[in-house]
Design an enzyme around this catalytic site. Sequence first.
Site, PDB file in Angstrom:
ATOM      1  CB  CYS A   1      -8.195  25.364 -11.783  1.00  0.00           C
ATOM      2  SG  CYS A   1      -9.194  26.954 -11.474  1.00  0.00           S
TER       3      CYS A   1
ATOM      4  CB  CYS B   1      -2.500  25.512  -5.368  1.00  0.00           C
ATOM      5  SG  CYS B   1      -3.944  24.200  -5.990  1.00  0.00           S
TER       6      CYS B   1
ATOM      7  CD  GLU C   1      -0.398  19.593  -6.033  1.00  0.00           C
ATOM      8  OE1 GLU C   1       0.351  19.787  -6.963  1.00  0.00           O
ATOM      9  OE2 GLU C   1      -1.038  20.596  -5.628  1.00  0.00           O
TER      10      GLU C   1
ATOM     11  CB  CYS D   1      -5.673  22.656   1.527  1.00  0.00           C
ATOM     12  SG  CYS D   1      -5.639  23.648   0.159  1.00  0.00           S
TER      13      CYS D   1
ATOM     14  CB  CYS E   1      -5.256  32.984 -10.994  1.00  0.00           C
ATOM     15  SG  CYS E   1      -6.989  33.205 -11.040  1.00  0.00           S
TER      16      CYS E   1
ATOM     17  CB  CYS F   1      -3.078  29.744  -9.590  1.00  0.00           C
ATOM     18  SG  CYS F   1      -3.634  28.280  -8.989  1.00  0.00           S
TER      19      CYS F   1
END
Length: 361
Positions: A125, A351, A105, A118, A129, A132
């Site tokens: 990832c 995100c 994205e 962004c 976290c 997220c």
Amino acid sequence: MTQSANAPASPDQGDRPNLLDLSFHQLEDFVTRLGEPPFRARQVWQWLWQKGAASPLEMTNLSKEMRARLDESAVIRLPVISKQLQSSDGTIKLLLDLGEGVGIETVLIPEKTHYTQCLSSQAGCAMACTFCRTGQMGLTRNLTHGEILGQILVARTVLASLDTKLSLRNLVFMGMGEPLLNYNNLLQSLESLHHPQGLDFSSRRVTVSTVGIVPGILEFGRAGLGALAVSLHAPDQALREKLMPKAAKALPLDKLLEVLKKIPLKPRENITFEYVLLGGVNDSPQQARDLVRILSHVKGKVNLIAYNASPGLPYDAPSPEAVEAFQKILWDKGITVTLRKSKGRDIFAACGQLLAASADE
């Protein structure tokens, strides 16, 4: 710093390299191997990054013979838009296809006088976290130089198609992935970004956000290629471990702050501390006071972000009263603080939300 040992390799580019994956010096080497003088690389570079050429055959100030050799020897491969959404507030979110089932994205955020983009640095990832959506996906692979900067070329094409006078001015590496776990490609991308015959972005217009990766955070801070933003999100180690388990355990909060003190800063430069306010979790007045205490010896400012609730994650947005009280405590203690307004709520702005929603369709 090298690529993360657990990061899958980039996809095979085949016999013909993607010209967008080459740094300027790599492009010089490539051009000279084709039998051309090194200055031709500057012309090709301008076609790639300033004129947005889709094929070597479009590079009309090169000889027909050189264009043909380039076309036989290399490709120009951009990310492909698979979905484009525009919010009622003007935010544009793009879902990009990198091939072989890999998607990322990028988001264009309108400001009063310009757009901020962004950028993603990884597909997925590895940091996990808990607030997220991207962190819940896991890491697919690192992005290449061309895939990182290709997001900018795609964004410029989108903006050119719109009835807008706003140009793309600022870049923030706050999209999918942890930039410092793709350090080599990040560094190469930042160097290319600043090339005067290329995209020509000032380092003052580029910000890299990290949860705190060593030695990358210190190396980046000393390189002077952009501003540093640190994802903090908690004023103490115990809570940070709950919210950001991998990051907090790899570099405990006290050690992170000690590392940040070693980064050389210009007279008017600050480290930005990003703090996502999660309703009832990290948004109390006492936690605001604790944040003031731990940041008292670091030259920084705080960017508060009211959490944008994401389906499937166990957090709520903070109340407006809690946000205001938290912000006031920081201001009253002399800390520069900004409140980032949440944009694009109606287009899966947080995100990883759009990619996750598309995967569920």
